[in-house]
Motif scaffolding. Sequence first.
Motif, PDB file in Angstrom:
ATOM      1  N   SER A 129      -0.972   2.157  -7.317  1.00 54.95           N
ATOM      2  CA  SER A 129      -2.640   1.884  -6.982  1.00 54.95           C
ATOM      3  C   SER A 129      -2.774   1.749  -5.393  1.00 54.95           C
ATOM      4  CB  SER A 129      -3.139   0.770  -7.532  1.00 54.95           C
ATOM      5  OG  SER A 129      -2.577  -0.713  -7.223  1.00 54.95           O
ATOM      6  N   SER A 130      -1.649   1.744  -4.727  1.00 55.40           N
ATOM      7  CA  SER A 130      -1.903   1.493  -3.263  1.00 55.40           C
ATOM      8  C   SER A 130      -0.638   1.665  -2.398  1.00 55.40           C
ATOM      9  CB  SER A 130      -2.578   0.057  -2.962  1.00 55.40           C
ATOM     10  OG  SER A 130      -2.637  -0.277  -1.604  1.00 55.40           O
ATOM     11  N   TYR A 131      -0.980   1.783  -1.046  1.00 56.56           N
ATOM     12  CA  TYR A 131       0.177   2.046  -0.230  1.00 56.56           C
ATOM     13  C   TYR A 131       0.908   0.636   0.088  1.00 56.56           C
ATOM     14  CZ  TYR A 131      -3.642   1.043   3.009  1.00 56.56           C
ATOM     15  OH  TYR A 131      -4.830   0.609   3.562  1.00 56.56           O
ATOM     16  N   PHE A 132       0.152  -0.582  -0.479  1.00 56.58           N
ATOM     17  CA  PHE A 132       0.816  -1.871  -0.515  1.00 56.58           C
ATOM     18  C   PHE A 132       1.666  -1.952  -1.441  1.00 56.58           C
ATOM     19  CE2 PHE A 132      -3.322  -2.654   1.209  1.00 56.58           C
ATOM     20  CZ  PHE A 132      -2.944  -3.424   2.617  1.00 56.58           C
ATOM     21  N   ASP A 133       2.140  -0.815  -2.495  1.00 59.10           N
ATOM     22  CA  ASP A 133       3.057  -1.106  -3.546  1.00 59.10           C
ATOM     23  C   ASP A 133       4.597  -0.764  -2.862  1.00 59.10           C
ATOM     24  OD1 ASP A 133       1.183  -1.107  -5.495  1.00 59.10           O
ATOM     25  OD2 ASP A 133       1.091   0.939  -5.929  1.00 59.10           O
ATOM     26  N   ALA A 134       4.276  -0.568  -1.527  1.00 56.52           N
ATOM     27  CA  ALA A 134       5.663  -0.561  -0.568  1.00 56.52           C
ATOM     28  C   ALA A 134       6.319  -1.857  -0.596  1.00 56.52           C
ATOM     29  CB  ALA A 134       5.416  -0.139   0.860  1.00 56.52           C
ATOM     30  N   ILE A 198      10.946   4.721  -8.225  1.00 62.17           N
ATOM     31  CA  ILE A 198       9.955   5.954  -8.281  1.00 62.17           C
ATOM     32  C   ILE A 198       8.878   5.534  -9.169  1.00 62.17           C
ATOM     33  CG2 ILE A 198       9.870   8.158  -9.740  1.00 62.17           C
ATOM     34  CD1 ILE A 198      12.834   8.489  -9.474  1.00 62.17           C
ATOM     35  N   PHE A 199       7.486   6.101  -8.495  1.00 63.15           N
ATOM     36  CA  PHE A 199       6.284   5.676  -9.304  1.00 63.15           C
ATOM     37  C   PHE A 199       6.125   6.877  -9.978  1.00 63.15           C
ATOM     38  CE2 PHE A 199       6.537   3.006  -5.461  1.00 63.15           C
ATOM     39  CZ  PHE A 199       5.914   2.068  -5.912  1.00 63.15           C
ATOM     40  N   PRO A 200       6.435   6.717 -11.582  1.00 66.77           N
ATOM     41  CA  PRO A 200       6.214   8.018 -12.161  1.00 66.77           C
ATOM     42  C   PRO A 200       4.794   8.320 -12.593  1.00 66.77           C
ATOM     43  CG  PRO A 200       6.769   6.039 -13.453  1.00 66.77           C
ATOM     44  CD  PRO A 200       6.843   5.507 -12.174  1.00 66.77           C
ATOM     45  N   GLU A 201       3.773   7.884 -12.174  1.00 62.08           N
ATOM     46  CA  GLU A 201       2.423   8.269 -12.360  1.00 62.08           C
ATOM     47  C   GLU A 201       2.175   9.537 -11.433  1.00 62.08           C
ATOM     48  OE1 GLU A 201      -0.537   4.909 -13.762  1.00 62.08           O
ATOM     49  OE2 GLU A 201       0.654   4.266 -11.950  1.00 62.08           O
ATOM     50  N   GLY A 202       2.668   9.402 -10.432  1.00 62.85           N
ATOM     51  CA  GLY A 202       2.597  10.507  -9.467  1.00 62.85           C
ATOM     52  C   GLY A 202       1.408  10.273  -8.338  1.00 62.85           C
ATOM     53  N   THR A 203       0.371   9.382  -8.682  1.00 58.26           N
ATOM     54  CA  THR A 203      -0.705   9.319  -7.900  1.00 58.26           C
ATOM     55  C   THR A 203      -1.084   7.989  -8.022  1.00 58.26           C
ATOM     56  OG1 THR A 203      -2.879  10.115  -7.198  1.00 58.26           O
ATOM     57  CG2 THR A 203      -2.207  10.143  -9.448  1.00 58.26           C
ATOM     58  N   CYS A 204      -2.085   7.515  -7.236  1.00 59.59           N
ATOM     59  CA  CYS A 204      -2.651   6.206  -7.156  1.00 59.59           C
ATOM     60  C   CYS A 204      -3.970   6.037  -8.089  1.00 59.59           C
ATOM     61  CB  CYS A 204      -3.224   5.661  -5.894  1.00 59.59           C
ATOM     62  SG  CYS A 204      -1.950   5.313  -4.799  1.00 59.59           S
ATOM     63  N   THR A 205      -4.007   5.168  -9.035  1.00 60.68           N
ATOM     64  CA  THR A 205      -5.209   4.756 -10.043  1.00 60.68           C
ATOM     65  C   THR A 205      -5.753   3.522  -9.533  1.00 60.68           C
ATOM     66  OG1 THR A 205      -3.959   3.830 -11.751  1.00 60.68           O
ATOM     67  CG2 THR A 205      -3.913   6.258 -11.578  1.00 60.68           C
ATOM     68  N   ASP A 236     -10.761  -6.888  -5.882  1.00 60.60           N
ATOM     69  CA  ASP A 236      -9.703  -5.860  -5.917  1.00 60.60           C
ATOM     70  C   ASP A 236      -9.840  -5.061  -4.189  1.00 60.60           C
ATOM     71  OD1 ASP A 236      -7.961  -3.931  -5.883  1.00 60.60           O
ATOM     72  OD2 ASP A 236      -8.634  -2.838  -7.707  1.00 60.60           O
ATOM     73  N   THR A 237      -9.297  -5.457  -3.399  1.00 60.83           N
ATOM     74  CA  THR A 237      -9.344  -4.497  -2.246  1.00 60.83           C
ATOM     75  C   THR A 237      -8.004  -3.979  -1.989  1.00 60.83           C
ATOM     76  OG1 THR A 237      -8.354  -6.264  -0.751  1.00 60.83           O
ATOM     77  CG2 THR A 237     -10.811  -6.399  -1.114  1.00 60.83           C
ATOM     78  N   ILE A 238      -7.460  -3.647  -2.981  1.00 64.09           N
ATOM     79  CA  ILE A 238      -5.917  -2.981  -3.023  1.00 64.09           C
ATOM     80  C   ILE A 238      -6.066  -1.536  -3.509  1.00 64.09           C
ATOM     81  CG2 ILE A 238      -3.627  -2.908  -3.938  1.00 64.09           C
ATOM     82  CD1 ILE A 238      -4.148  -5.437  -2.294  1.00 64.09           C
ATOM     83  N   SER A 239      -6.959  -1.182  -4.512  1.00 59.59           N
ATOM     84  CA  SER A 239      -6.792   0.014  -5.037  1.00 59.59           C
ATOM     85  C   SER A 239      -7.357   1.092  -4.251  1.00 59.59           C
ATOM     86  CB  SER A 239      -7.664   0.058  -6.512  1.00 59.59           C
ATOM     87  OG  SER A 239      -7.002  -0.660  -7.409  1.00 59.59           O
ATOM     88  N   TRP A 240      -6.470   2.157  -4.005  1.00 66.03           N
ATOM     89  CA  TRP A 240      -6.754   3.285  -3.155  1.00 66.03           C
ATOM     90  C   TRP A 240      -6.668   4.462  -3.811  1.00 66.03           C
ATOM     91  CZ3 TRP A 240      -2.645   6.018   0.239  1.00 66.03           C
ATOM     92  CH2 TRP A 240      -2.906   7.101   0.847  1.00 66.03           C
ATOM     93  N   THR A 241      -7.960   4.850  -4.421  1.00 66.34           N
ATOM     94  CA  THR A 241      -7.963   6.200  -5.490  1.00 66.34           C
ATOM     95  C   THR A 241      -8.763   7.262  -4.801  1.00 66.34           C
ATOM     96  OG1 THR A 241     -10.176   5.306  -6.137  1.00 66.34           O
ATOM     97  CG2 THR A 241      -8.226   4.440  -7.254  1.00 66.34           C
ATOM     98  N   SER A 504      -0.670  14.074  -3.789  1.00 65.77           N
ATOM     99  CA  SER A 504      -0.748  12.709  -4.207  1.00 65.77           C
ATOM    100  C   SER A 504      -1.319  11.911  -2.991  1.00 65.77           C
ATOM    101  CB  SER A 504       0.404  12.125  -4.651  1.00 65.77           C
ATOM    102  OG  SER A 504       0.366  10.661  -4.981  1.00 65.77           O
ATOM    103  N   ASN A 505      -2.071  10.885  -3.491  1.00 60.06           N
ATOM    104  CA  ASN A 505      -2.545   9.788  -2.491  1.00 60.06           C
ATOM    105  C   ASN A 505      -1.670   8.524  -2.324  1.00 60.06           C
ATOM    106  OD1 ASN A 505      -3.461   8.730  -4.965  1.00 60.06           O
ATOM    107  ND2 ASN A 505      -5.238   7.916  -4.051  1.00 60.06           N
ATOM    108  N   GLY A 506      -0.480   8.662  -3.120  1.00 58.86           N
ATOM    109  CA  GLY A 506       0.489   7.508  -3.007  1.00 58.86           C
ATOM    110  C   GLY A 506       1.288   7.785  -1.771  1.00 58.86           C
ATOM    111  N   PHE A 507       2.248   6.635  -1.536  1.00 57.94           N
ATOM    112  CA  PHE A 507       3.268   7.091  -0.408  1.00 57.94           C
ATOM    113  C   PHE A 507       4.414   7.932  -0.984  1.00 57.94           C
ATOM    114  CE2 PHE A 507       4.295   2.765  -2.003  1.00 57.94           C
ATOM    115  CZ  PHE A 507       5.630   2.952  -2.092  1.00 57.94           C
TER     116      PHE A 507
END
Length: 533
Positions: A129-134, A198-205, A236-241, A504-507
């Motif tokens: 859901s975000s670049y904070f997933d790093a 690996i983030f298998p969703e391939g994008t942020c939700t 929720d200030t985390i989600s980057w959709t 993708s908008n994920g990292f």
Amino acid sequence: MRFPKRRRHAAVEEDASEMSARFRNPFVHELKFTLLQKIKIGLMTVTLLPFRLFLAAFWMLLAWPFAFVATVGRADNTVEPVSWRWLVDLALKAIMRAMWFSGGFHWVRVKGQPALPSEAPILTLAPHSSYFDAIPVTMTMASIVMKAESKDIPVWGTLIKFIRPVFVSRSDPDSRRKTVEEIKRRACSGGEWPQIMIFPEGTCTNRSCLITFKPGAFIPGVPVQPVVLRYLNEMDTISWTWRGPGAFKILWLTLCQLNNRLEIEYLPTYTPSEEEKSDPALFATNVRRLMAKALDTPITDYSFEDCQLAMVQGPLRLPGNTCLLEFARLARRLGLKAGLSDEVLQEQGGRARKLWGDKLGLADFAQCINLPVTNMLQDMFDMFDEHGTGQVDIREYVIALSMVYRPFKGLDTIKLGFRMYEAEEAGGVTEEDLSVVLRSTLGLTDLETSRMFTVLDSAHRGRITFEEFEQFVERCPDFVDRYLLSSGSSQPSCPVITPPPVSSNGFCTDFSPHDQQHSHTNNHTPTDNKKVN
């Protein structure tokens, strides 16, 4: 246009009534603040934010020389034996943890037992859901899959190279295959290489559900350890959709929170069966179901490709409660977008026009688009059978198909709709026809178009042409909000949202080979110029 009956083929695998209450468009995130919250954010912006930004920059710059020294002279395709670099690994973990701490992630709770690389060479993380997933990446220094361009970013690129990522090159058409082969090689090394996250969703939700997992992480057929992420803040200030706050706004708002809570849970290692090893899509589906259960989150067949609809900007930006996302999912699963082109859409529009409003039953509808009658096709049929009569107008289907195929060319879809509905002798469309065209284009129901039609039909002819509509849109680009939605007459026809080649908008980038994507292919060209008997 309405949401299909869930009793036949649910997009979200849970009870229909529960789904309607809980499900949100996964590619949309809307933030609304109370007056008190706005005041708090304002105070944090001028007090805490500058201090946190300074500390974050300090820790990242401090980490750079460690990563630089450790990567000098290191080969990319071989793993060196344990050496002094493990000391750098420990130092970087500590420095990066200090950086996240200074950003408000004071306590990161870890549940479960992380598996050894020899036990589970691949870690699958969700929801993304975000670049904070790093954060879990920096806590473990596991490898990830990233775009090759990332290694050229100053400072950050050096840190990335230290964790020995698998790079995907946009300029190399064979890069996806090479990436999968490299992951297989590392996964089968017996634990010599670091684990790959690996983030298998391939994008942020927005974390409201788990979307379709890409099969790339599951193609090697090795044991994987599922890892679920939970951000526990009330706001929720985390989600980057794709539709919602941008990257810098997310960073600003998150750093303005006094404390940010994250929970990382390592689930038991999942060992694939022989059937799953030979079918990566099945492997991915079963792992996703396991992770959704741990998260108590529904799963949906929406995929990364469907997020294009959430990226549409301009006059025909789709409302958050559009049914077109569900239609796009069904169209993709039925193979209706395979081989589709502007020319095919024009041909379908011409055939639909010749039917001139003749209603089709399910069997005729299936024959018209050259598909067998299935539960999934029944769901699509239901979307256009708004009154439950068991009959639909094929023209509405063509408009919806055009919109999901070319979401950034909304006016072309409107023009196609006008072409199918306008009378040759009179020219133009009536108010009722315009309402149908706009409902099918936006994926809504019961639009009140009388006020807008009155403005358009200044000559009181009872009809308007596409040229008149196009000129109106140029003068009033916000016509959807001003004339169609502002009165509140358009009630959500899909589950309500409470409260943009696509990359993708994920990292972590997607690397799944195109031929590994699960899809059904069919010839979808209508087969007759008249109603099918």
